[in-house]
Design a protein around this motif. Structure first.
Motif, short mmCIF file in Angstrom:
data_model
loop_
_atom_site.label_atom_id
_atom_site.label_comp_id
_atom_site.label_asym_id
_atom_site.label_seq_id
_atom_site.Cartn_x
_atom_site.Cartn_y
_atom_site.Cartn_z
N UNK A 239 0.89 -1.23 0.18
CA UNK A 239 0.09 0.09 -0.09
C UNK A 239 1.03 1.33 0.08
N UNK A 240 2.10 1.13 0.78
CA UNK A 240 2.91 2.25 0.93
C UNK A 240 3.68 2.53 -0.83
N UNK A 242 2.21 2.03 -3.79
CA UNK A 242 1.20 2.77 -4.28
C UNK A 242 1.00 3.97 -4.15
N UNK A 243 1.19 4.16 -2.68
CA UNK A 243 0.92 5.62 -2.21
C UNK A 243 2.04 6.62 -2.39
N UNK A 246 1.75 7.55 -5.98
CA UNK A 246 0.56 8.08 -6.34
C UNK A 246 0.44 9.68 -5.92
N UNK A 247 0.95 9.77 -4.86
CA UNK A 247 1.21 11.27 -4.60
C UNK A 247 2.00 11.29 -3.39
N UNK A 249 3.22 13.48 -1.60
CA UNK A 249 3.08 14.40 -0.39
C UNK A 249 1.95 13.79 0.43
N UNK A 250 0.87 13.30 -0.31
CA UNK A 250 -0.14 13.19 0.23
C UNK A 250 0.25 11.80 1.22
N UNK A 251 0.79 11.05 0.63
CA UNK A 251 1.20 10.00 1.45
C UNK A 251 1.83 10.40 2.82
N UNK A 256 3.09 7.87 5.75
CA UNK A 256 3.82 7.09 5.28
C UNK A 256 5.37 7.28 4.90
N UNK A 309 1.32 2.62 -15.33
CA UNK A 309 1.41 3.91 -15.60
C UNK A 309 3.06 4.54 -15.45
N UNK A 314 0.25 3.26 -9.99
CA UNK A 314 -0.61 2.31 -10.71
C UNK A 314 0.05 1.12 -11.23
N UNK A 363 -6.51 5.13 -17.45
CA UNK A 363 -6.27 6.24 -16.04
C UNK A 363 -7.35 7.00 -16.33
N UNK A 366 -10.24 5.67 -14.52
CA UNK A 366 -10.38 5.55 -13.03
C UNK A 366 -10.46 6.61 -12.33
N UNK A 367 -9.70 7.68 -12.84
CA UNK A 367 -9.71 8.86 -12.18
C UNK A 367 -10.85 9.91 -12.43
#
Ligand SMILES: Nc1ncnc2c1ncn2[C@@H]1O[C@H](COP(=O)(O)OP(=O)(O)O)[C@@H](O)[C@H]1O
Ligand SMILES: [Mg+2]
Lengths: 370, 262
Positions: A239-240, A242-243, A246-247, A249-251, A256, A309, A314, A363, A366-367
């Protein structure tokens, strides 16, 4: 997009087709079916699908798979490693110099090489994190530096760029067969006895099955795919990954450890490259300074065909493995079919383009971008 | 609502300098459990900088932070999260490519043991996610639905639900409504109200006075790095708040010439 919380009539039920599209492996599955259908139709009698033929493209696919797993997980974590090919050459040469030139036991040469290469992977990651530069540039530098050393050391020490004699040095070594050996020999003898696979008709191996066993290379490929798939989809660390891709900063904001994740993925990519190199060196009995050229791109292409991607966050290890399988089958299939091998590159370029376009479309679904 | 209870967070004379820029010049704010404390101010007033000193992103140049009565120093956001201060950043709340359930548990993944190995407990994660989303009034197609398919308001709501689920005592929302439409804003404000009623302290940043008036218990206005004081609900009119945000008389003059449309 829906504005309200409950039962928005504008949220369309997603069709089964679109749902299926959202699996990252889709492109890989479709491609695999297409490629097998094609060669079954047009090259069935070329020997491609007898025991030896299958072993042939399986081995080539397994090579691609080993490096694709590393590249896939790194790409999902949001980074690239362009130094994979150079790392393969470097690792092979390192084993050769330690074992042949310096006369170390082969197991020690192998373990030292793993430690060395994984450290270089960690350094790549560390530089990317600390400088904030794109990993593309940092590992491009590593591509040249490692390749340069891979030529420089054997040139300087041995006055040549190919070092042989590793097979002799590996005689009786406990670690070497883990990379260069084969398993399942009795099964093939048994299959030959049943008449399910051919035996050699004449020569000093007459009566033996045409396949000795399954090369460890294939075992490594399957093991790495299973390992990567489980880590990615079934663990916290997955999960980390992907995070982080994925982003980042958000993670970070939810705690994370993004830097650690990325550096570990660089190390894992280096590990995969070293596995590849070790298997290759044990198979050939030699190391060459030009080994692994362009492998980084082949790995990345396999990963992209597998639905990942390029922008990270992803993808799927199973998809990447299918991408590698497509590679191996097409490359060897064209050979069996007697097609000029340069056309393989044309195929690669075309399929890469298709895969990227398909992924971009997926993509969007999905988004919900449009 | 806040009177008679001890503040959960006290920020005293917080200053923050970025080189020669003085972003905060002595800001004092107290936040009480169960209140929605609105932080208002124009763009560049220092609102984000202020809450970042509260959530451990920035270290204040000067000033003191008390958390539950004790002096506190956060070295990074994880310390603040561990203490129970959760922050939802407007555009960085969620990862669009990941499923709602993976996002919800990001950084707090539930584990399930199988012999010596510990795996991500997807069943648990999916079940809890669906329950929590239902409580917040979001109907998901499934826990594996990607966050990218949610609206901006729903993403904020998921992020808020996540913070609450993981035991936040203080929830900081940095301009959660500024990019949202009317309906989505209403949903987020309703969520803020639910959260406050659970006894959680909400710090709600906005530059929209109407959004603040809809849910706020107390209002602190920041202007050019300083605070113009904190007002209770009912002690201040929207017009006064608007004036304070603009830093005095300019807006009154402007409003006159625009005929009261600002
Ligand atoms: N990391 C930083 N470095 C330098 N200046 C900053 C930094 N963060 C904020 N500032 C400055 O501090 C002031 C307040 O910014 P900010 O807190 O983001 O305002 P608000 O959120 O109220 O719009 C601005 O002048 C901004 O340029
Ligand atoms: Mg701000």
């Amino acid at each position: 997009m829906s504005d309200t919380a409950t039962g928005d009539e504008r949220v369309k039920e997603m069709s089964g087709f679109r749902k299926a599209l959202i699996r990252p492996e889709l492109g890989g599955i479709v491609g695999t079916v297409a490629v097998f259908t094609f060669f079954l139709l047009f090259a069935a009698d070329s020997g491609m699908f007898n025991a030896q033929g299958i072993m042939n493209w399986s081995t080539v696919s397994a090579q691609f798979m080993i490096i694709a797993v590393g590249a896939c997980m790194l790409m999902i974590a949001g980074e690239f490693d362009l130094s994979v090919g150079s790392m393969i050459g470097f690792a092979g040469m390192s084993i050769a110099i330690f074992s042949v030139t310096l006369g170390w036991p082969v197991w020690m040469a192998i373990l030292t090489t793993f430690a060395l290469c994984i450290s270089i992977g960690a350094l790549n990651g560390y530089i990317v994190i600390k400088t904030g530069l794109p990993s593309f540039i940092v590992t491009l530098a590593a591509l040249f530096i490692l390749r340069g050393f891979t030529i420089f050391f054997p040139q300087t020490i041995e006055r040549r760029t190919i070092i042989g004699g590793i097979d002799d040095a590996a005689e009786g070594d406990w670690l070497a067969p883990i990379f260069g050996g084969e398993i399942g020999q009795p099964i093939f003898v048994w299959l030959a006895d049943l008449g399910l696979i051919d035996v050699f008709e004449r020569g000093n191996r007459a009566g033996e099955p045409v396949i000795d066993g399954i090369p460890m290379l294939i075992v490594w490929a399957i093991a790495l795919v299973i390992f990567g798939h489980i880590v990615l989809t079934r663990t916290r660390f997955g999960n980390w990954i992907f995070a982080a891709g994925g982003d980042a900063q958000a993670a970070r904001y939810v705690g994370v450890p993004v830097n650690r994740v990325k550096i570990l993925m660089f190390m894992f990519t280096a590990f995969c490259a070293t596995v590849f190199a070790t298997c290759q060196v044990m198979e050939f009995g030699s190391a060459g300074a030009d080994r692994g050229v362009l492998k980084e791109f082949e790995a990345i292409i396999a990963v992209v065909i597998g639905g990942a991607l390029l922008t990270g966050g992803y993808g799927s290890v199973v998809g990447a493995a299918l991408g590698a399988l497509i590679f191996g089958v097409v490359q060897q299939g064209l050979f069996f079919a007697g097609v000029e091998s340069s056309l393989f590159r044309v195929f690669l370029g075309v399929i890469l383009l298709f895969a990227v376009i398909l992924n971009t479309y997926i993509r969007r679904i999905i988004t919900g971008e449009r | 609502m806040a009177t008679g209870r001890a503040p959960i967070v006290e920020m005293k004379n917080i200053e923050k300098h970025f080189g020669s820029v003085i972003a905060l010049n002595g800001v004092t704010v107290e936040v009480y459990p169960g209140e929605c404390h609105c932080l208002l101010g124009d763009n560049g007033a220092g609102k984000s900088t202020f809450i970042k000193t509260m959530s451990g992103v920035h270290k204040p140049t000067r000033g003191e932070i008390f958390f539950e009565g004790k002096p506190m120093q956060f070295d990074d956001p994880r310390d603040a999260i561990a203490a129970g201060i959760a922050t939802v950043y407007q555009d960085l709340a969620m990862i669009p490519l990941m499923s709602v359930s993976r996002n919800f548990f990001m950084g707090n993944e539930p584990l399930r043991r199988i012999g010596p190995i510990r795996l991500f407990d997807h069943d648990h994660a999916n079940r809890v996610t669906m329950e929590e989303m239902k409580k917040m009034g979001i109907n998901l197609r499934g826990p594996d639905q990607a966050v990218g398919t949610l609206s901006g308001g729903e993403r904020q709501t998921v992020a808020i639900a996540r913070a609450v689920h993981f035991g936040a005592k203080v929830l900081i929302l940095d301009e959660p409504t500024s990019a949202l439409g009317v309906r989505q804003t209403a949903n987020v404000l309703a969520t803020v109200d639910k959260v406050r009623k659970k006894g959680i302290a909400v710090v709600f940043i906005t530059h929209n006075v109407r959004h603040a008036m809809a849910v706020g218990d107390r209002f602190t206005v920041l202007n050019r790095g300083t605070t113009l004081g904190t007002a209770q609900r009912g002690q201040i009119t929207p017009e006064e708040l608007q004036d304070m945000m603009a830093g005095g008389q300019e807006l009154v003059a402007l409003e006159g010439s625009l005929g009261g449309t600002v």
